[in-house]
Design a protein around this motif. Structure first.
Motif, short mmCIF file in Angstrom:
data_model
loop_
_atom_site.label_atom_id
_atom_site.label_comp_id
_atom_site.label_asym_id
_atom_site.label_seq_id
_atom_site.Cartn_x
_atom_site.Cartn_y
_atom_site.Cartn_z
N VAL A 11 31.19 70.76 4.17
CA VAL A 11 29.87 70.29 5.45
C VAL A 11 28.51 70.93 5.52
O VAL A 11 28.86 71.84 5.43
CB VAL A 11 31.20 69.86 6.51
N GLN A 12 27.89 69.88 5.99
CA GLN A 12 26.87 70.73 6.83
C GLN A 12 27.01 71.43 8.14
O GLN A 12 27.98 70.79 8.60
CB GLN A 12 25.76 69.03 6.43
N SER A 13 25.94 72.35 8.07
CA SER A 13 25.92 73.19 10.09
C SER A 13 25.81 71.48 10.69
O SER A 13 25.41 71.17 10.69
CB SER A 13 24.94 74.04 10.35
N GLY A 14 26.71 71.86 11.69
CA GLY A 14 26.82 70.96 12.54
C GLY A 14 27.55 69.70 12.90
O GLY A 14 28.25 68.98 13.54
N GLY A 15 28.67 69.46 11.19
CA GLY A 15 29.20 68.53 11.48
C GLY A 15 31.05 68.74 11.39
O GLY A 15 30.84 69.70 12.62
N SER A 16 31.63 68.42 11.37
CA SER A 16 33.49 68.53 11.70
C SER A 16 33.65 68.40 10.97
O SER A 16 33.97 67.27 9.86
CB SER A 16 33.26 67.26 13.16
N LEU A 17 35.09 68.73 11.04
CA LEU A 17 36.33 68.35 10.30
C LEU A 17 37.56 69.13 10.68
O LEU A 17 37.22 69.43 11.76
CB LEU A 17 36.23 69.86 9.03
N ARG A 18 38.59 68.11 9.51
CA ARG A 18 40.02 68.55 10.83
C ARG A 18 41.23 68.55 9.78
O ARG A 18 40.94 68.48 8.78
CB ARG A 18 40.45 67.12 11.33
N LEU A 19 41.39 70.12 10.57
CA LEU A 19 42.29 70.95 8.97
C LEU A 19 43.88 69.88 9.54
O LEU A 19 44.18 70.18 10.99
CB LEU A 19 42.66 72.28 9.39
N SER A 20 44.52 70.08 8.99
CA SER A 20 46.49 69.81 9.81
C SER A 20 47.17 71.00 8.37
O SER A 20 47.20 71.18 7.41
CB SER A 20 46.43 68.08 8.91
N CYS A 21 48.04 70.96 8.84
CA CYS A 21 48.80 71.87 8.77
C CYS A 21 50.45 71.12 8.61
O CYS A 21 50.59 71.06 9.43
CB CYS A 21 49.48 73.24 9.44
#
Length: 121
Positions: A11-21
């Motif tokens: 992802v680019q700087s400033g972007g978002s991600l959602r991790l799931s466990c």
């Protein structure tokens, strides 16, 4: 496999991600959960932790206001929403389950396999 982490990516700087466990109901109902990360050449560090009753108990200083940890006991997942990502957030992210309310690398009993997050400038 007790814990299964997913959601990493580029992802680019400033972007978002959602991790799931994903974890078993047995583990989620009896353990404190944490998200950790390990950057190349650095020790694994705790990023965020949450208690069994869905109350966040810890955020690492650099992620405060940007990351949110949550757990869905119905879906048996612990998620890490990461917003406004920075290049320094680049690391392999791991979820861990701890019997101890002081979640740390030392107290984790079960580890997920890790998911790579790469933030580009």
């Amino acid at each position: 496999v007790q814990l299964q982490a997913s959601g990493g990516g580029l992802v680019q700087s400033g972007g978002s991600l959602r991790l799931s466990c994903a974890a078993s109901e047995r583990i989620l109902s009896t353990h404190y959960m944490g998200w950790f990360r390990q950057a190349p050449g650095k020790d694994r560090e705790l990023v965020a932790a949450i208690s069994w009753n869905r109350r966040p108990t810890y955020y690492e200083v650099s992620v405060q206001g940007r990351f949110t940890i949550s757990r869905d006991n119905g879906a048996n997942t612990v998620d890490l929403q990461m917003n406004n990502l920075e290049v320094d957030d680049t690391a392999v992210y791991f979820c861990g389950a701890s019997h101890d309310n002081m979640v740390s690398v030392r107290t984790v009993k079960y580890w997920g396999q890790g998911t790579l997050v790469t933030v580009s400038s």
